[in-house]
Write a protein that holds these residues in place. Sequence first.
Motif, mmCIF file in Angstrom:
data_model
loop_
_atom_site.group_PDB
_atom_site.id
_atom_site.type_symbol
_atom_site.label_atom_id
_atom_site.label_comp_id
_atom_site.label_asym_id
_atom_site.label_seq_id
_atom_site.Cartn_x
_atom_site.Cartn_y
_atom_site.Cartn_z
ATOM 1 N N THR A 133 0.707 -0.926 0.199
ATOM 2 C CA THR A 133 0.062 0.182 -0.087
ATOM 3 C C THR A 133 0.855 1.312 0.044
ATOM 4 N N GLN A 186 -5.778 -6.395 -0.715
ATOM 5 C CA GLN A 186 -6.482 -5.555 0.161
ATOM 6 C C GLN A 186 -6.047 -6.181 1.899
ATOM 7 N N VAL A 189 -3.883 -1.958 4.047
ATOM 8 C CA VAL A 189 -4.618 -0.850 3.223
ATOM 9 C C VAL A 189 -4.117 0.316 4.284
ATOM 10 N N GLY A 236 -10.169 -8.909 3.016
ATOM 11 C CA GLY A 236 -10.054 -7.383 2.593
ATOM 12 C C GLY A 236 -10.395 -6.607 3.432
ATOM 13 N N ALA A 238 -11.185 -1.870 3.826
ATOM 14 C CA ALA A 238 -11.233 -0.706 3.059
ATOM 15 C C ALA A 238 -11.491 0.473 4.298
ATOM 16 N N THR A 287 -14.552 -2.029 -1.131
ATOM 17 C CA THR A 287 -14.065 -0.764 -1.218
ATOM 18 C C THR A 287 -15.234 0.409 -1.002
ATOM 19 N N THR A 324 -11.322 -8.647 -6.731
ATOM 20 C CA THR A 324 -10.881 -7.435 -6.123
ATOM 21 C C THR A 324 -11.689 -6.355 -6.549
ATOM 22 N N ASP A 326 -11.928 -1.802 -6.507
ATOM 23 C CA ASP A 326 -11.351 -0.234 -6.133
ATOM 24 C C ASP A 326 -11.949 0.869 -7.004
#
Length: 350
Positions: A133, A186, A189, A236, A238, A287, A324, A326
């Motif tokens: 990241t 992810q 992050v 993951g 976010a 995301t 994934t 984004d």
Amino acid sequence: MLAGPAGAQEQPAGERPGDTAAAAGVGWSVKATGADARFRGLSAVSRSTAWVSGSKGTVLRTVDGGRSWQNVSPPAAAGLELRDIEAFDARRAVALSIGEGEDSRIFRTEDGGASWTETFRNPEPRAFYDCLTFFDHRNGLAMSDPVDGKFRILSTADGGRSWRVLPNAGMPDALPGEAGFAASGQCLVSAGPRDVWLATGGGAVARIMHSGDRGLTWTVTDAPVPGGDPARGVFGLAFRDRDHGLSVGGDYRTGQPSPQAAARSGDGGRTWRSSAVPPAAYRSGVTWVPFLRSVALAVGPTGTDVTLDGGATWRPLDAGSFDTVDCAPQGVAACWASGEKGRVGRLEKL
């Protein structure tokens, strides 16, 4: 940790993905990439520009909204698994290959993928890098599964041109069997100039770690996403800002249920609450949607889910397989997803 493919799981009775998509007025427009690689790495730059990376050392780039794709794969990455890519714009990007020992490498391009420089090759046979990241165009981190009982953090201060291993004195001890999942890019992050989060699985419990000083010191908390098995955990993360975060995961194995597959935090990851209505199946990527403060997307092999209330409840949006997702900071039309068999989609009005 090499995350295996997840199998299909049934949608709950009465759920029809198209219903929510129609209500939202948007859905995935799948773009023809001409590739058959599995793209677990994705970086959305804008509505027009996105990069994907994946199996067979493949990197593709589009600058026209997905109408056409350039194969800009690094020649030196042939045969490697490029599981994460972070792009700064249409010309500059950093890609991570995963694997034990020297299979973990980092490549950088400054000319849209016309040429690449290998800027890191892992010399430690026990290390296995999973995700990377960036805080900004210069400062970034990459993370490896535990070495000597602690997750290993790699740092750059020059945009990925050079890297150094950070001291591990501020890293909590790893649990037996604990690792990251290289499923969506992810598991590591960041948000803002200094905050970074690391997701784990494989141990007795799934955990999420946080650092407020770019990886020097960390705190850790248990996640409500189930662990207790090498195939379970948080896949993951976010963060919309340094406070509001989402986590998704579950059990990636075919036919295995994934209850409590999502959670949310409002205090920078110090505490996590299970979603009251989580996605019905394992999800590997998540995301936030820009400019819609409570809207986010989660993806996995059995489909896409959307939340309109900051992760409290999730509803199916689409049944197609993605690994994934984004969004670039340009709104709904700058959201992209990628996955198996060369699949890449951009969110568009129906």
